[in-house]
Design a protein around this motif. Structure first.
Motif, PDB file in Angstrom:
ATOM      1  N   TYR A   1      53.190  32.311  57.330  1.00  0.00           N
ATOM      2  CA  TYR A   1      51.985  32.692  56.593  1.00  0.00           C
ATOM      3  C   TYR A   1      51.099  31.485  56.348  1.00  0.00           C
ATOM      4  O   TYR A   1      51.528  30.327  56.468  1.00  0.00           O
ATOM      5  CB  TYR A   1      52.353  33.357  55.265  1.00  0.00           C
ATOM      6  CG  TYR A   1      53.004  32.444  54.241  1.00  0.00           C
ATOM      7  CD1 TYR A   1      52.236  31.813  53.261  1.00  0.00           C
ATOM      8  CD2 TYR A   1      54.375  32.215  54.243  1.00  0.00           C
ATOM      9  CE1 TYR A   1      52.823  30.981  52.312  1.00  0.00           C
ATOM     10  CE2 TYR A   1      54.971  31.389  53.310  1.00  0.00           C
ATOM     11  CZ  TYR A   1      54.195  30.771  52.344  1.00  0.00           C
ATOM     12  OH  TYR A   1      54.777  29.937  51.419  1.00  0.00           O
TER      13      TYR A   1
ATOM     14  N   ARG B   1      49.946  26.252  56.620  1.00  0.00           N
ATOM     15  CA  ARG B   1      50.864  27.194  57.256  1.00  0.00           C
ATOM     16  C   ARG B   1      52.291  26.878  56.855  1.00  0.00           C
ATOM     17  O   ARG B   1      52.716  25.715  56.899  1.00  0.00           O
ATOM     18  CB  ARG B   1      50.713  27.151  58.773  1.00  0.00           C
ATOM     19  CG  ARG B   1      51.609  28.144  59.507  1.00  0.00           C
ATOM     20  CD  ARG B   1      51.289  28.215  60.982  1.00  0.00           C
ATOM     21  NE  ARG B   1      50.026  28.925  61.216  1.00  0.00           N
ATOM     22  CZ  ARG B   1      49.552  29.219  62.413  1.00  0.00           C
ATOM     23  NH1 ARG B   1      50.224  28.852  63.500  1.00  0.00           N
ATOM     24  NH2 ARG B   1      48.411  29.856  62.547  1.00  0.00           N
TER      25      ARG B   1
ATOM     26  N   GLU C   1      56.230  26.912  60.709  1.00  0.00           N
ATOM     27  CA  GLU C   1      56.126  28.200  61.391  1.00  0.00           C
ATOM     28  C   GLU C   1      57.434  28.508  62.087  1.00  0.00           C
ATOM     29  O   GLU C   1      58.189  27.602  62.465  1.00  0.00           O
ATOM     30  CB  GLU C   1      54.974  28.232  62.396  1.00  0.00           C
ATOM     31  CG  GLU C   1      55.105  27.265  63.544  1.00  0.00           C
ATOM     32  CD  GLU C   1      53.906  27.328  64.495  1.00  0.00           C
ATOM     33  OE1 GLU C   1      54.152  27.364  65.716  1.00  0.00           O
ATOM     34  OE2 GLU C   1      52.757  27.342  64.035  1.00  0.00           O
TER      35      GLU C   1
ATOM     36  N   ARG D   1      47.542  35.073  54.233  1.00  0.00           N
ATOM     37  CA  ARG D   1      47.343  35.650  55.561  1.00  0.00           C
ATOM     38  C   ARG D   1      48.670  35.576  56.300  1.00  0.00           C
ATOM     39  O   ARG D   1      49.218  34.492  56.515  1.00  0.00           O
ATOM     40  CB  ARG D   1      46.288  34.896  56.361  1.00  0.00           C
ATOM     41  CG  ARG D   1      46.162  35.489  57.774  1.00  0.00           C
ATOM     42  CD  ARG D   1      45.426  34.641  58.770  1.00  0.00           C
ATOM     43  NE  ARG D   1      45.609  35.219  60.100  1.00  0.00           N
ATOM     44  CZ  ARG D   1      46.129  34.590  61.141  1.00  0.00           C
ATOM     45  NH1 ARG D   1      46.498  33.326  61.041  1.00  0.00           N
ATOM     46  NH2 ARG D   1      46.274  35.203  62.310  1.00  0.00           N
TER      47      ARG D   1
ATOM     48  N   CYS E   1      50.676  35.471  59.504  1.00  0.00           N
ATOM     49  CA  CYS E   1      50.456  35.100  60.898  1.00  0.00           C
ATOM     50  C   CYS E   1      51.348  35.949  61.805  1.00  0.00           C
ATOM     51  O   CYS E   1      52.261  36.642  61.323  1.00  0.00           O
ATOM     52  CB  CYS E   1      50.808  33.624  61.106  1.00  0.00           C
ATOM     53  SG  CYS E   1      49.888  32.486  60.056  1.00  0.00           S
ATOM     54  N   PRO E   2      51.124  35.933  63.118  1.00  0.00           N
ATOM     55  CA  PRO E   2      52.173  36.460  63.991  1.00  0.00           C
ATOM     56  C   PRO E   2      53.495  35.808  63.601  1.00  0.00           C
ATOM     57  O   PRO E   2      53.537  34.601  63.325  1.00  0.00           O
ATOM     58  CB  PRO E   2      51.724  36.020  65.389  1.00  0.00           C
ATOM     59  CG  PRO E   2      50.254  35.791  65.268  1.00  0.00           C
ATOM     60  CD  PRO E   2      50.021  35.311  63.870  1.00  0.00           C
TER      61      PRO E   2
ATOM     62  N   PRO F   1      54.052  32.283  65.889  1.00  0.00           N
ATOM     63  CA  PRO F   1      52.689  32.090  66.370  1.00  0.00           C
ATOM     64  C   PRO F   1      52.581  31.441  67.749  1.00  0.00           C
ATOM     65  O   PRO F   1      51.617  31.695  68.469  1.00  0.00           O
ATOM     66  CB  PRO F   1      52.066  31.179  65.298  1.00  0.00           C
ATOM     67  CG  PRO F   1      52.958  31.295  64.105  1.00  0.00           C
ATOM     68  CD  PRO F   1      54.320  31.523  64.661  1.00  0.00           C
TER      69      PRO F   1
ATOM     70  N   GLY G   1      48.058  38.453  64.007  1.00  0.00           N
ATOM     71  CA  GLY G   1      48.915  38.744  62.874  1.00  0.00           C
ATOM     72  C   GLY G   1      48.968  40.226  62.541  1.00  0.00           C
ATOM     73  O   GLY G   1      48.188  41.039  63.060  1.00  0.00           O
TER      74      GLY G   1
ATOM     75  N   ASP H   1      45.639  41.433  61.190  1.00  0.00           N
ATOM     76  CA  ASP H   1      44.443  41.024  61.922  1.00  0.00           C
ATOM     77  C   ASP H   1      43.888  42.183  62.739  1.00  0.00           C
ATOM     78  O   ASP H   1      44.591  43.146  63.063  1.00  0.00           O
ATOM     79  CB  ASP H   1      44.762  39.856  62.871  1.00  0.00           C
ATOM     80  CG  ASP H   1      45.140  38.588  62.138  1.00  0.00           C
ATOM     81  OD1 ASP H   1      44.807  38.469  60.941  1.00  0.00           O
ATOM     82  OD2 ASP H   1      45.752  37.708  62.765  1.00  0.00           O
TER      83      ASP H   1
ATOM     84  N   GLY I   1      54.626  41.417  63.967  1.00  0.00           N
ATOM     85  CA  GLY I   1      55.047  41.189  62.592  1.00  0.00           C
ATOM     86  C   GLY I   1      55.497  42.493  61.929  1.00  0.00           C
ATOM     87  O   GLY I   1      55.851  43.440  62.621  1.00  0.00           O
TER      88      GLY I   1
END
Length: 274
Positions: free
Chosen positions: A6, A12, A30, A57, A59-60, A63, A102, A105, A176
């Protein structure tokens, strides 16, 4: 237990999920090559820096994977709707890290394609290097599971007998929201479905995979070394838009939902590329 990558206040991080909060793990930025299973299991929590999921947020989950390997034609219902013969070896293709977005997204709708399709998929995340592993040992190399929507531009996919140009568009593949470790996941017969504006378009369960997860990990590791953070998208059931009558494709403003029971739920808007 579950994990997320995230972003919060421009930073991150990796967090363990505790209800509606994320507790960051010391030293991790990550999920991926630098977070094999042993690192993830032993990372110290920083509870004083916990944040609400609603405030970050997501994230994938991974990522920047080294590899994204996808499996086509891996449910009988999908093979049946395509009219193809039952595969004797997994149908494999790749995506790139730039394809990922994400879980919250937007899916970017490119102006070049008018046949943008959905595909619900259970995704395997590798946790230990795997090369020429046996089927019996394959699950020892799995870090966990997540959910993907393998968005496909059908008009580009079928330009040739290779699928890459239809499968690897930038900012097209939600991944995700969380990584669920094997100890907390039962994927032997997990329900999987797709809904568009609440209408169910795909539904099956993972017991109907033609090539199961141990077979996929073992088969892929014959020809390439799977590394921590690598992704295997395991295939989609029947009901894709291209094979419906009439055909159904995603358009600007659509809301598409993909669910795998016990693993997670993706809800994404489709937006025309500006």
């Amino acid at each position: 237990m579950a994990y997320a990558t995230y972003e919060f206040e421009g930073r991150r991080r990796v967090g363990r999920v505790h209800g509606d909060r994320l507790v960051p793990l010391a030293g991790l930025t990550e999920l991926g090559r630098d977070t094999p299973a042993d690192v993830l299991a032993t990372a110290a929590e920083l509870p004083e820096e916990a944040v609400r999921v609603a405030d970050v947020r997501l994230c994938p989950v991974v990522p920047n994977p080294d590899k994204i390997i996808c499996v086509g034609l891996n449910y009988l219902t999908h093979v049946g709707e395509t009219g193809r013969a039952l595969p004797e070896y997994p149908v494999l293709f790749t995506k790139f890290a730039s394809s990922l977005v994400g879980p919250d997204d937007d899916i970017v709708l490119p102006p070049e394609s008018v046949q943008v399709d959905y595909e619900a998929e259970l995704t395997v995340v590798i946790g230990r290097p795997a090369r020429r592993v046996s089927r019996d040992d394959a699950l020892d190399h799995v870090l966990g599971y997540t959910v993907a929507n393998d968005i496909t531009m059908r008009d580009y996919q079928y330009k040739t007998h290779q699928w890459l140009q239809g499968k690897a568009w930038d900012r097209s593949t939600p991944l995700g929201p969380y990584l669920v470790p094997p100890a907390d996941a039962d994927v032997s017969a997990a329900g999987i479905r797709t809904l568009l504006h609440g209408e169910k378009l795909q539904e099956s369960d993972t017991s109907h995979l033609i090539f199961d997860i141990p077979t996929l990990v073992s088969t892929i590791s014959e020809f390439t070394t799977l590394l921590p953070g690598d992704l295997i998208l395991t295939g989609t059931p029947g009901g894709v838009g291209y094979r419906r009558d009439p055909q159904l494709f995603l358009t600007d403003g659509d809301e598409i939902t993909v669910e795998v029971d016990g693993i997670g739920r993706l809800v994404n808007r489709v937006r025309a590329e500006s």
